[in-house]
Scaffold this motif. Structure first.
Motif, PDB file in Angstrom:
ATOM      1  N   LEU A 106      43.365 -55.580  -4.819  1.00  0.00           N
ATOM      2  CA  LEU A 106      43.019 -55.309  -6.211  1.00  0.00           C
ATOM      3  C   LEU A 106      41.618 -54.718  -6.329  1.00  0.00           C
ATOM      4  CD1 LEU A 106      44.494 -58.422  -8.057  1.00  0.00           C
ATOM      5  CD2 LEU A 106      45.300 -56.071  -8.181  1.00  0.00           C
ATOM      6  N   ARG A 107      40.766 -55.006  -5.340  1.00  0.00           N
ATOM      7  CA  ARG A 107      39.420 -54.418  -5.345  1.00  0.00           C
ATOM      8  C   ARG A 107      39.400 -53.101  -4.572  1.00  0.00           C
ATOM      9  NH1 ARG A 107      34.968 -56.940  -7.416  1.00  0.00           N
ATOM     10  NH2 ARG A 107      35.322 -59.045  -8.177  1.00  0.00           N
TER      11      ARG A 107
ATOM     12  N   TYR B   5      44.957 -46.074 -10.888  1.00  0.00           N
ATOM     13  CA  TYR B   5      44.647 -47.490 -10.734  1.00  0.00           C
ATOM     14  C   TYR B   5      45.687 -48.368 -11.418  1.00  0.00           C
ATOM     15  CZ  TYR B   5      40.122 -47.002  -8.459  1.00  0.00           C
ATOM     16  OH  TYR B   5      39.137 -46.759  -7.551  1.00  0.00           O
ATOM     17  N   ASP B   9      47.389 -50.954  -9.088  1.00  0.00           N
ATOM     18  CA  ASP B   9      47.196 -52.385  -9.351  1.00  0.00           C
ATOM     19  C   ASP B   9      48.495 -53.048  -9.787  1.00  0.00           C
ATOM     20  OD1 ASP B   9      44.577 -51.959  -8.724  1.00  0.00           O
ATOM     21  OD2 ASP B   9      43.864 -51.873 -10.788  1.00  0.00           O
ATOM     22  N   THR B  12      50.517 -53.673  -6.653  1.00  0.00           N
ATOM     23  CA  THR B  12      49.981 -54.826  -5.920  1.00  0.00           C
ATOM     24  C   THR B  12      50.442 -56.138  -6.553  1.00  0.00           C
ATOM     25  OG1 THR B  12      48.018 -53.540  -5.362  1.00  0.00           O
ATOM     26  CG2 THR B  12      47.857 -55.921  -5.105  1.00  0.00           C
ATOM     27  N   LEU B  13      50.301 -56.217  -7.887  1.00  0.00           N
ATOM     28  CA  LEU B  13      50.641 -57.456  -8.576  1.00  0.00           C
ATOM     29  C   LEU B  13      52.153 -57.659  -8.663  1.00  0.00           C
ATOM     30  CD1 LEU B  13      47.899 -57.286 -11.333  1.00  0.00           C
ATOM     31  CD2 LEU B  13      48.084 -59.003  -9.532  1.00  0.00           C
ATOM     32  N   PHE B  93      42.010 -62.453 -12.676  1.00  0.00           N
ATOM     33  CA  PHE B  93      42.402 -61.043 -12.661  1.00  0.00           C
ATOM     34  C   PHE B  93      41.705 -60.278 -13.791  1.00  0.00           C
ATOM     35  CE2 PHE B  93      46.705 -62.385 -10.695  1.00  0.00           C
ATOM     36  CZ  PHE B  93      46.176 -62.289  -9.423  1.00  0.00           C
ATOM     37  N   ILE B  98      39.888 -54.278 -12.437  1.00  0.00           N
ATOM     38  CA  ILE B  98      41.226 -53.717 -12.249  1.00  0.00           C
ATOM     39  C   ILE B  98      41.711 -53.153 -13.577  1.00  0.00           C
ATOM     40  CG2 ILE B  98      41.811 -55.382 -10.453  1.00  0.00           C
ATOM     41  CD1 ILE B  98      43.603 -56.790 -12.535  1.00  0.00           C
ATOM     42  N   SER B 102      47.797 -54.130 -16.053  1.00  0.00           N
ATOM     43  CA  SER B 102      48.738 -54.196 -14.936  1.00  0.00           C
ATOM     44  C   SER B 102      49.203 -55.629 -14.685  1.00  0.00           C
ATOM     45  CB  SER B 102      48.127 -53.597 -13.674  1.00  0.00           C
ATOM     46  OG  SER B 102      46.913 -54.237 -13.371  1.00  0.00           O
TER      47      SER B 102
END
Lengths: 257, 254
Positions: A106-107, B5, B9, B12-13, B93, B98, B102
């Motif tokens: 996330l970073r 992004y 993101d 990823t989540l 989060f 981020i 998301s």
């Protein structure tokens, strides 16, 4: 000091309905220092931290973190900070390593896996890394929680009551971590209701009471607010904490203090 | 925040959230089990007493059961979001650099995936019970499209209690009325036999046109006005739920 403060708050106010939580808070946290916000429950510590972390809007006043205004530049503020909240905010269904990799991704780090492994080693969590966090002890979770906050090396770290609910040993581990961070130049704002914690860790301490800062300074400066010390002979008894740590055998950490 | 992004993101989540589903497969089974029991019960116990004209009762019943599956599935969406909020990981989060939304989108997409898996399970059971359709690919895409739209609408609805609930009971409670809504529609029995006011309600609530459309699609019949109404209801519900959820979300993050 010529360097700008890491955190600067002026006249910060916040109310929830009729209840005034912050009644005009002023604070300056020098860059690279450990700053303790000391206060009892309901003093406004968490509200202050939430405003600084852009999770809550203030009603009035200004606040900057790392030079960025929390109201007008929230994205830049979030790029400069990490928050370790009051309860270990870890993902229980994931393993320890997966938690760290998640934050690394996330970073947008180039090698989140490697960062995760480094932090696991540094926080002495490598052995448990492959197990789901649901099976971990409170102290281990707290360490993981702080490790997650260090990913991306943000210059300002918020620790909201980092040792509340921890056993004495875990508490010492967290203290050691905060000292190490301070040694690396990270600015740490920690809130606590434990006087000894502030005394042990902080370069500067602010006492927050009913939504206002009623005293602020270094420990030595705060001591001057009291009448001068008098010399008395008192038999030094071991504290219960000394006894506890001696019998459960954590002499090593004892000498660290 | 740039679009890349948001996508990155969210991906990823989404992976994180899907991992949750994989590690608690009972959530998918629990979602599918109640509708499957209803399917068995209504087809084998009540089915012989219900007159739906020509055709097998299982064919008649399936669309309603699919909607009930979605209604019970989104309870877990609310549950997963509530867990994130109450554990503090939601705030973690939100305090990170981020694309903030998301976090919600990952939950929404997970909900769609998990519900589709449950729906496939229910359809497999229906097939074993004698459900048959000669419909082509296009009709089935239509069925899938309406089910996904309905899932999205109910998922954004589930986001609201997921963000605001203060207890676990509050999270799961909101889905019960949704699960029972198909009973007062054309899902189980034709509306023509219902008494006046009930019949009016049954014919004017969203479940009836959606169920009729799904039925027509896999029976290779024209969908007619019901098709337009079904899509309109789904899109309308989706928009309203999304807007209310977004207002709730903005309030939550200040």
């Amino acid at each position: 000091m010529t360097t700008p403060p890491a955190i600067a708050i002026a006249g910060l106010t916040k109310s929830f309905g009729d209840q005034t939580v912050l009644g005009g808070v002023d604070l300056r946290v020098p860059a690279g220092s450990v700053f303790a916000l000391l206060g009892s429950n309901g003093a406004g510590k968490t509200t202050t931290v939430r405003i600084l972390c852009t999770l809550l809007r203030a009603d009035g006043g200004t606040a900057t973190v790392n030079g960025f205004d929390v109201a007008t530049q929230p994205a830049e503020v979030r790029g400069s900070i990490s928050l370790t909240g009051q309860f270990a905010a870890v993902d229980e269904l994931l393993t320890g390593r997966e938690n760290l990799v998640l934050v690394g991704q996330l970073r947008h780090l180039p090698e989140p896996g490697r960062t995760a492994d480094d932090l696991l080693a540094r926080f002495d969590l490598t052995e448990a890394a492959g197990r789901r966090v649901a099976t971990w002890s409170g102290g281990m979770r707290r360490r993981l929680d702080i490790a997650m906050s260090l990913i991306g090396e943000p210059p300002v770290l918020f620790l909201d009551e980092p040792t509340t609910g921890l056993d004495p040993q875990s508490r010492l581990e967290v203290w050691a971590t905060v000292r190490e961070l301070a040694g690396r130049g990270t600015t740490v704002l920690l809130t606590t209701q434990y006087l000894d914690e502030a005394e042990q860790l902080a370069d500067r301490i602010a006492v927050l009471h009913q939504g206002r800062v009623i005293a602020e300074g270094s420990l030595a400066e705060l001591r001057q607010l009291l009448p001068p010390a008098t010399v008395e002979y008192v038999e030094k008894q071991p504290s219960l904490e000394d006894v506890f740590l001696a019998i459960v055998g954590s002499g090593q950490q004892e000498t660290d203090r | 925040m740039t679009t890349t992004y948001v996508v990155r993101d969210t991906t990823t989540l989404l992976k994180r959230s899907l991992r949750h589903v994989l590690r608690s497969p009972d959530t998918i089974l629990t979602t599918a089990i109640t509708p499957i029991i209803m399917l068995l019960l209504f087809v084998y116990v009540f089915g012989s007493a219900i007159d739906v004209g020509n055709g097998r009762y299982v064919d008649y019943l399936l669309p309603g059961i699919l909607l009930i599956t979605i209604a019970s599935g989104i309870a877990y969406t609310a549950f997963r979001l509530f867990t994130d909020v109450s554990s503090g990981i939601f705030e973690r989060f939100q305090s990170m650099p981020i694309a903030r939304q998301s976090v919600l989108w990952a939950h929404v997409l997970t909900s769609v995936v998990a519900n589709l898996v449950s729906l496939v399970l229910v359809v497999l059971v229906a097939l074993a019970m004698g459900f048959r359709s000669g419909a082509g690919l296009l009709a089935w895409l239509g069925v899938a499209g309406i089910l996904v739209l309905f899932t999205l609408a109910l998922t954004w609805l589930a986001v609201i209690p997921g963000l605001t609930a203060t207890s676990l009971d509050g999270v799961s409670g909101f889905s019960y009325p949704l699960i029972f809504l198909p009973f007062i529609s054309s899902a189980f029995v034709p509306t023509s036999g219902m008494p006046g006011p009930l019949r009016w309600f049954a014919e004017h609530q969203p479940v009836t046109p959606i169920v009729n459309t799904l039925r027509s699609l896999y029976a290779e019949q024209p969908v007619g006005d019901d098709g337009v109404l079904a899509v309109a209801w789904c899109v309308g519900l989706l928009l309203v739920a999304y807007l209310v959820a977004m207002v709730t979300y903005q309030r939550k993050i200040g």
